[in-house]
Write an enzyme that holds these catalytic residues in place. Structure first.
Site, PDB file in Angstrom:
ATOM      1  N   PRO A 130      -6.704  41.048   4.075  1.00  0.00           N
ATOM      2  CG  PRO A 130      -8.413  41.078   2.486  1.00  0.00           C
ATOM      3  CD  PRO A 130      -7.211  40.290   2.904  1.00  0.00           C
ATOM      4  CE1 TYR A 131      -9.309  38.705  11.934  1.00  0.00           C
ATOM      5  CE2 TYR A 131      -7.119  37.747  11.744  1.00  0.00           C
ATOM      6  CZ  TYR A 131      -8.205  38.093  12.514  1.00  0.00           C
ATOM      7  OH  TYR A 131      -8.203  37.823  13.868  1.00  0.00           O
ATOM      8  CB  ALA A 132      -3.392  40.888   8.739  1.00  0.00           C
ATOM      9  CE  LYS A 135      -9.092  41.537  15.258  1.00  0.00           C
ATOM     10  NZ  LYS A 135     -10.218  41.588  16.222  1.00  0.00           N
TER      11      LYS A 135
END
Length: 311
Positions: A130-132, A135
């Site tokens: 989810p972070y990648a 972002k």
């Protein structure tokens, strides 16, 4: 020049505040929690009116993000996508002429070893975390907003560390303190780090770089993760006792630990998929574009950077 720094209490944000002040900029700061920083204005980038925050600013440096290895998809969406969208709109309406976004090379990760990547390297069809994912979408939004009135740029700094780091080395130290250090794939994955002052310098330079550009940023030094972990253990005065985990087994274990933690409503588990993706496969960057376009030169080597972290 007058600049707003979001996420100013973090590792990159604090370094950028110091970098800009040393260059004679007038700096306004904001973060989620109160902090003793220049012209600090508390703000929730997802819900608050951002007009007063960006009023009078020439440049907006957007460092705020949810960069944790643990969190709900909704939390990542709000902190990394919605907040960026709102800040872009507010900055444009306030007449800011530059918007500089702190992105991440995590968006390159595809579960394989990827070495010496340039900015135009293919991205995986689907982000692995989810972070990648959030972002990556936020970066695309920033670059799409570039125009004559407000030039928008981004940098992709690899594994920022140094004073005020709350992610990389604290997690490494915690793993060592538990007595067993998981080495995914034997710890052979290659990483290049970026000291906080080098990342801050790149952010400042990007504010004067070509509009619509994105640049990889790193130290230019590459290390096997096992060597970094061993050196961190030595400096922390801890035993280095590695446990070797195959990549796929580590990914499965991390998924199970995350599922169990969610069921219990527990905090971050000892191994996460983000950690496996980040540390289980090699990912190194070609920084020649930043050197050419921005005049970027790494200034802080690993010895000096680790000395700061373990002082």
């Amino acid at each position: 020049m007058r600049a707003l720094v979001t996420g100013a209490s973090g590792c990159l944000g604090r370094a950028l505040v110091d970098e800009l002040a040393a260059e004679g900029w007038q700096v306004r700061t904001t973060a989620r929690a109160p902090a003793a920083l220049p012209d600090f204005r508390p703000a929730d980038l997802v819900h608050d009116d951002l007009g007063p925050l960006v009023e009078g600013m020439d440049v907006v440096f957007h460092c705020a993000a949810l960069s944790s290895a643990w969190g709900s998809p909704a939390a990542f969406e709000a902190a990394n996508v919605a907040a960026t969208r709102r800040l872009l709109h507010a900055a444009r309406a306030a007449g800011a002429t530059r918007f500089v976004f702190a992105s991440t090379p995590s968006l390159y990760a595809d579960g394989t070893d990827r070495l010496n990547l340039r900015e135009d390297a293919p991205l995986p069809p689907r982000a692995l975390t989810p972070y990648a994912d959030t972002k990556r979408r936020a970066e695309a939004m920033v670059l799409a907003a570039d125009g004559p009135a407000m030039r928008c740029t981004a940098i992709r700094p690899r594994a920022i560390y140094g004073a005020h780091d709350r992610a990389l080395l604290p997690r490494l130290r915690a793993a060592l303190a538990r007595g067993r250090m998981p080495l995914i794939g034997g710890g052979h994955a290659l990483v290049d780090l970026t000291h906080r002052r080098d990342a801050a310098s790149a952010m400042r330079m990007a504010a004067r770089g070509p509009g619509g550009g994105v640049w990889n940023v790193a130290s230019g030094e590459t290390f096997a993760f096992r060597d970094l972990a061993r050196e961190a253990a030595r400096r922390a005065g801890l035993d280095f006792r590695p446990v070797h985990l195959p990549y796929r087994a580590a990914l499965a274990l991390a998924g199970a630990l995350e599922a169990a933690a969610r069921l219990r409503g527990a905090s971050e588990p000892p191994l996460t998929r983000q950690a496996v993706v980040s540390l289980g496969r090699s990912l190194t960057l070609d920084i020649s574009a930043a050197e050419r376009d921005l005049g970027y030169r790494p200034r802080v080597g690993l010895e000096e950077g680790l000395a700061e972290c373990f002082a």
